[in-house]
Design a protein around this motif. Sequence first.
Motif, PDB file in Angstrom:
ATOM      1  N   PHE A  11      -5.615   0.773 -22.118  1.00 44.52           N
ATOM      2  CA  PHE A  11      -5.693   1.125 -20.704  1.00 44.52           C
ATOM      3  C   PHE A  11      -7.079   0.817 -20.144  1.00 44.52           C
ATOM      4  O   PHE A  11      -7.209   0.206 -19.071  1.00 44.52           O
ATOM      5  N   LEU A  12      -8.115   1.229 -20.846  1.00 43.83           N
ATOM      6  CA  LEU A  12      -9.487   1.027 -20.366  1.00 43.83           C
ATOM      7  C   LEU A  12      -9.818  -0.457 -20.251  1.00 43.83           C
ATOM      8  O   LEU A  12     -10.450  -0.893 -19.284  1.00 43.83           O
ATOM      9  N   ASP A  13      -9.388  -1.239 -21.236  1.00 40.16           N
ATOM     10  CA  ASP A  13      -9.666  -2.675 -21.213  1.00 40.16           C
ATOM     11  C   ASP A  13      -8.943  -3.373 -20.069  1.00 40.16           C
ATOM     12  O   ASP A  13      -9.465  -4.317 -19.464  1.00 40.16           O
ATOM     13  N   LEU A  14      -7.736  -2.909 -19.763  1.00 38.01           N
ATOM     14  CA  LEU A  14      -6.934  -3.551 -18.727  1.00 38.01           C
ATOM     15  C   LEU A  14      -7.381  -3.194 -17.308  1.00 38.01           C
ATOM     16  O   LEU A  14      -7.339  -4.041 -16.410  1.00 38.01           O
ATOM     17  N   PHE A  15      -7.823  -1.970 -17.110  1.00 43.36           N
ATOM     18  CA  PHE A  15      -7.927  -1.476 -15.732  1.00 43.36           C
ATOM     19  C   PHE A  15      -9.293  -0.964 -15.286  1.00 43.36           C
ATOM     20  O   PHE A  15      -9.495  -0.757 -14.085  1.00 43.36           O
ATOM     21  N   VAL A  16     -10.210  -0.737 -16.208  1.00 44.76           N
ATOM     22  CA  VAL A  16     -11.497  -0.144 -15.821  1.00 44.76           C
ATOM     23  C   VAL A  16     -12.599  -1.191 -15.947  1.00 44.76           C
ATOM     24  O   VAL A  16     -12.702  -1.850 -16.984  1.00 44.76           O
ATOM     25  N   PRO A  17     -13.436  -1.391 -14.923  1.00 46.06           N
ATOM     26  CA  PRO A  17     -13.551  -0.604 -13.697  1.00 46.06           C
ATOM     27  C   PRO A  17     -12.887  -1.245 -12.475  1.00 46.06           C
ATOM     28  O   PRO A  17     -13.042  -0.726 -11.372  1.00 46.06           O
ATOM     29  N   VAL A  18     -12.153  -2.361 -12.654  1.00 44.89           N
ATOM     30  CA  VAL A  18     -11.653  -3.088 -11.484  1.00 44.89           C
ATOM     31  C   VAL A  18     -10.606  -2.277 -10.718  1.00 44.89           C
ATOM     32  O   VAL A  18     -10.687  -2.121  -9.494  1.00 44.89           O
ATOM     33  N   THR A  19      -9.614  -1.753 -11.438  1.00 51.64           N
ATOM     34  CA  THR A  19      -8.542  -1.001 -10.777  1.00 51.64           C
ATOM     35  C   THR A  19      -8.879   0.476 -10.660  1.00 51.64           C
ATOM     36  O   THR A  19      -8.653   1.093  -9.612  1.00 51.64           O
ATOM     37  N   TYR A  20      -9.409   1.053 -11.735  1.00 50.79           N
ATOM     38  CA  TYR A  20      -9.753   2.477 -11.746  1.00 50.79           C
ATOM     39  C   TYR A  20     -11.210   2.632 -12.175  1.00 50.79           C
ATOM     40  O   TYR A  20     -11.730   1.842 -12.977  1.00 50.79           O
ATOM     41  N   ASP A  21     -11.842   3.669 -11.664  1.00 51.74           N
ATOM     42  CA  ASP A  21     -13.219   3.971 -12.050  1.00 51.74           C
ATOM     43  C   ASP A  21     -13.494   5.431 -11.731  1.00 51.74           C
ATOM     44  O   ASP A  21     -12.822   6.025 -10.874  1.00 51.74           O
ATOM     45  N   LEU A  22     -14.455   6.029 -12.419  1.00 51.26           N
ATOM     46  CA  LEU A  22     -14.827   7.395 -12.102  1.00 51.26           C
ATOM     47  C   LEU A  22     -15.324   7.467 -10.662  1.00 51.26           C
ATOM     48  O   LEU A  22     -16.139   6.639 -10.237  1.00 51.26           O
ATOM     49  N   TYR A  23     -14.852   8.460  -9.955  1.00 52.46           N
ATOM     50  CA  TYR A  23     -15.202   8.615  -8.545  1.00 52.46           C
ATOM     51  C   TYR A  23     -16.646   9.107  -8.407  1.00 52.46           C
ATOM     52  O   TYR A  23     -17.058  10.055  -9.081  1.00 52.46           O
ATOM     53  N   VAL A  24     -17.394   8.459  -7.524  1.00 48.63           N
ATOM     54  CA  VAL A  24     -18.730   8.914  -7.148  1.00 48.63           C
ATOM     55  C   VAL A  24     -18.741   9.035  -5.637  1.00 48.63           C
ATOM     56  O   VAL A  24     -18.403   8.084  -4.923  1.00 48.63           O
ATOM     57  N   ASP A  25     -19.091  10.204  -5.151  1.00 43.41           N
ATOM     58  CA  ASP A  25     -19.051  10.438  -3.713  1.00 43.41           C
ATOM     59  C   ASP A  25     -19.985   9.473  -2.987  1.00 43.41           C
ATOM     60  O   ASP A  25     -21.112   9.230  -3.440  1.00 43.41           O
ATOM     61  N   PRO A  26     -19.557   8.898  -1.864  1.00 44.57           N
ATOM     62  CA  PRO A  26     -20.363   7.885  -1.169  1.00 44.57           C
ATOM     63  C   PRO A  26     -21.519   8.450  -0.349  1.00 44.57           C
ATOM     64  O   PRO A  26     -22.238   7.682   0.301  1.00 44.57           O
TER      65      PRO A  26
ATOM     66  N   ASP B 282       0.815  -1.229   0.000  1.00 46.17           N
ATOM     67  CA  ASP B 282       0.000   0.000   0.000  1.00 46.17           C
ATOM     68  C   ASP B 282       0.843   1.271   0.000  1.00 46.17           C
ATOM     69  O   ASP B 282       0.432   2.297   0.554  1.00 46.17           O
ATOM     70  N   GLU B 283       2.016   1.230  -0.635  1.00 51.37           N
ATOM     71  CA  GLU B 283       2.861   2.423  -0.735  1.00 51.37           C
ATOM     72  C   GLU B 283       2.397   3.247  -1.940  1.00 51.37           C
ATOM     73  O   GLU B 283       3.051   3.294  -2.987  1.00 51.37           O
ATOM     74  N   TYR B 284       1.230   3.904  -1.763  1.00 52.81           N
ATOM     75  CA  TYR B 284       0.653   4.655  -2.856  1.00 52.81           C
ATOM     76  C   TYR B 284       1.553   5.821  -3.262  1.00 52.81           C
ATOM     77  O   TYR B 284       2.102   6.525  -2.424  1.00 52.81           O
ATOM     78  N   GLY B 285       1.694   5.977  -4.545  1.00 49.47           N
ATOM     79  CA  GLY B 285       2.628   6.941  -5.107  1.00 49.47           C
ATOM     80  C   GLY B 285       3.731   6.248  -5.879  1.00 49.47           C
ATOM     81  O   GLY B 285       4.390   6.864  -6.717  1.00 49.47           O
ATOM     82  N   ARG B 286       3.928   4.951  -5.611  1.00 50.38           N
ATOM     83  CA  ARG B 286       4.930   4.200  -6.357  1.00 50.38           C
ATOM     84  C   ARG B 286       4.363   3.776  -7.708  1.00 50.38           C
ATOM     85  O   ARG B 286       3.157   3.641  -7.899  1.00 50.38           O
ATOM     86  N   ILE B 287       5.253   3.581  -8.661  1.00 51.19           N
ATOM     87  CA  ILE B 287       4.860   3.296 -10.041  1.00 51.19           C
ATOM     88  C   ILE B 287       4.185   1.932 -10.141  1.00 51.19           C
ATOM     89  O   ILE B 287       4.660   0.945  -9.571  1.00 51.19           O
ATOM     90  N   THR B 288       3.085   1.889 -10.876  1.00 51.14           N
ATOM     91  CA  THR B 288       2.327   0.660 -11.106  1.00 51.14           C
ATOM     92  C   THR B 288       2.115   0.465 -12.606  1.00 51.14           C
ATOM     93  O   THR B 288       2.446   1.336 -13.418  1.00 51.14           O
ATOM     94  N   LYS B 289       1.536  -0.666 -12.951  1.00 46.98           N
ATOM     95  CA  LYS B 289       1.219  -0.950 -14.352  1.00 46.98           C
ATOM     96  C   LYS B 289       0.299   0.118 -14.939  1.00 46.98           C
ATOM     97  O   LYS B 289       0.458   0.558 -16.079  1.00 46.98           O
ATOM     98  N   GLY B 290      -0.696   0.520 -14.164  1.00 46.15           N
ATOM     99  CA  GLY B 290      -1.637   1.516 -14.654  1.00 46.15           C
ATOM    100  C   GLY B 290      -0.978   2.851 -14.954  1.00 46.15           C
ATOM    101  O   GLY B 290      -1.310   3.514 -15.941  1.00 46.15           O
ATOM    102  N   ILE B 291      -0.042   3.253 -14.107  1.00 46.75           N
ATOM    103  CA  ILE B 291       0.633   4.532 -14.309  1.00 46.75           C
ATOM    104  C   ILE B 291       1.399   4.539 -15.621  1.00 46.75           C
ATOM    105  O   ILE B 291       1.321   5.499 -16.404  1.00 46.75           O
ATOM    106  N   VAL B 292       2.137   3.481 -15.902  1.00 48.55           N
ATOM    107  CA  VAL B 292       2.941   3.498 -17.130  1.00 48.55           C
ATOM    108  C   VAL B 292       2.057   3.444 -18.372  1.00 48.55           C
ATOM    109  O   VAL B 292       2.361   4.090 -19.385  1.00 48.55           O
ATOM    110  N   LYS B 293       0.964   2.720 -18.329  1.00 44.40           N
ATOM    111  CA  LYS B 293       0.062   2.689 -19.480  1.00 44.40           C
ATOM    112  C   LYS B 293      -0.625   4.037 -19.677  1.00 44.40           C
ATOM    113  O   LYS B 293      -0.890   4.463 -20.811  1.00 44.40           O
TER     114      LYS B 293
END
Length: 603
Positions: free
Chosen positions: A272-287, A209-220
């Motif tokens: 990018f969309l096929d690889l990561f949306v919506p499991v890894t990334y998704d549009l934010y909706v306030d809870p 959980d070291e957020y800010g480190r480079i991931t697959k999504g960031i490079v794509k």
Amino acid sequence: MKTKILSIILAGGLFVSSGCSDFLDQIPDNVLTVEDIFKSKDYVDDYLTQIYANIPNELSQRLGEQFSGPWTAGSDEAKYNWDFNYANNLNRSTWATTDGTVSNLWNNFYKSIRNATDFIDKIDGANEAEVNTAMKSRYKAEARALRAMYYYWLVRIYGPVPMVNKVLPVDAPLSEVLLPRSSFDECISFIVGELDQAYNDLPIIPVDDEYGRITKGIVKAFKVEALMLNASPLFNGNADMAGLVNKDGKQLINQSYDANKWKAAADAAKEFLDLFVPVTYDLYVDPSTTSDPFIKAYLSTRNVMSAEWNKEWIFARPKSMNRSEYDKTPKHVGYTTAVQGAGALGATQKMVDAYFMANGLSIGNQGSGYQSTGSSDFKAPFDVKARSTYNQWINREPRFYVGITYNRSYWLFQGSNTSEVVSVMELSGNSGRKQSTSDVSPTGYIVRKNVVGNSNDRGNVQLRLAQIYLDYAEALNEYDPGNSNILKYLNLIRERAGIPTYGSGQGQISVPATQSLMREAIRKERQVELAFENVRYFDARRWKIASTEFAGEVYGMNMFGDGNAFYGKTLIETRTFRQRDYLWPIPNDEILKNELMVQNPGW
């Protein structure tokens, strides 16, 4: 992400050969050698962290600290009241090749590239007992991706640059040290290739959980951004750059438009969309559980910036010093210090006018309902009650209330004050010119977006999913107009923003009928959705519209008036944008010391 940063200097001087004298062979016990670094995991981590540490902190644009740029106030979005801010030099076109800001960004990015290259070169030899093979692969991929990202930040500012991808010893011949500029296509090809290579050894979710480190999504995602830059008019068949050639005659920006570059960008976005949306990334909706769709949209588009590491964030800089919080908080004389700021980052009238109405139409469209004069009682989504509001600011879309602090608006954070904190920017108001000539809005509006109520050590999002959606729609429209995904992804942004979508159904807005009209719609959506996120500055340049969009008269309210006099549209300044300003100049020192380096046109 580890916040401990060591200043590890890996200059050529560390590679001194032995034999000159016994004195030179003596190494003090407290000096860290290159060999020592790669014996210890702690030191390896510190070295890699140092490469991360030079990522620009765009929350520090006031003084250009931590390698931030003058992007917000250097665009048509805003103006800093403080003359020392470098954006004012850009807006007057009074900057020079010898300016410290010009060389500071260039030097920092190349320093980071050099350190990343050195790390890539040496990490495989690290002590296996401390840094295992899997860790070496991941660390190398992170450094490789960071190097590509620093090159991306270089080329979007300066255009084509020399590609230096090996560590040069101090005794390297001039033929290796003095390099000409690579072509822009070559620069992008290298960046994309490095990002693709790094992808293989990176995690999807940051380890531990070291957020800010480079991931697959960031490079794509950065691959998409690099290819979008390469496809855009500034670098794709730009005849205005025909004179940008190396001394051997090599053309640095191609002179033949290639529509396939847009296809490459669209394909990368789709990947990018096929690889990561919506499991890894998704549009934010306030809870929040509010049943009011307007409030829901307001909270979603506001808190996407402040809810740290939410699913929409792709790339962010952690632990960022937040100078901009003070710059965006009004003066509020007479209230507690907790709600007092400078309010010196003023939004322009042009940016205020760019926001849509609540019915999804631009203010100039027939049927928008826009009123240019008078006042009405109106309850803003951030307010606790209705209050008299200038008609230009009522019934606007939710993102307007996220982005703009306007006169006599309720402040976001009331603190411990016993009376309501309302920002009054009229001449005699609590945030007006009678209170200060320095800490005051220059335009009668203050940028409100990304004001979060805390000042330091927070994540600073620099690339989020909404931008990839808009990239995809733009790239598709350029090479495959009419593709159904253009409307799909454009409408996803508008739907989250709480305004009518494009279509033929009930309550929808007519679909732009031509490629040109669709291009205009996409650009308007980017201007609003990504306002004050350091995107507009680069968009207007890559589209080659900055010479018209950034030049000319800048308007705001009448800061020297009280009451109704305040609401008169007032000329704030007249800006200059020359053809040369599309690219930053190569620092003068680089031209002087490298006979193969050529300057950008007009400089």
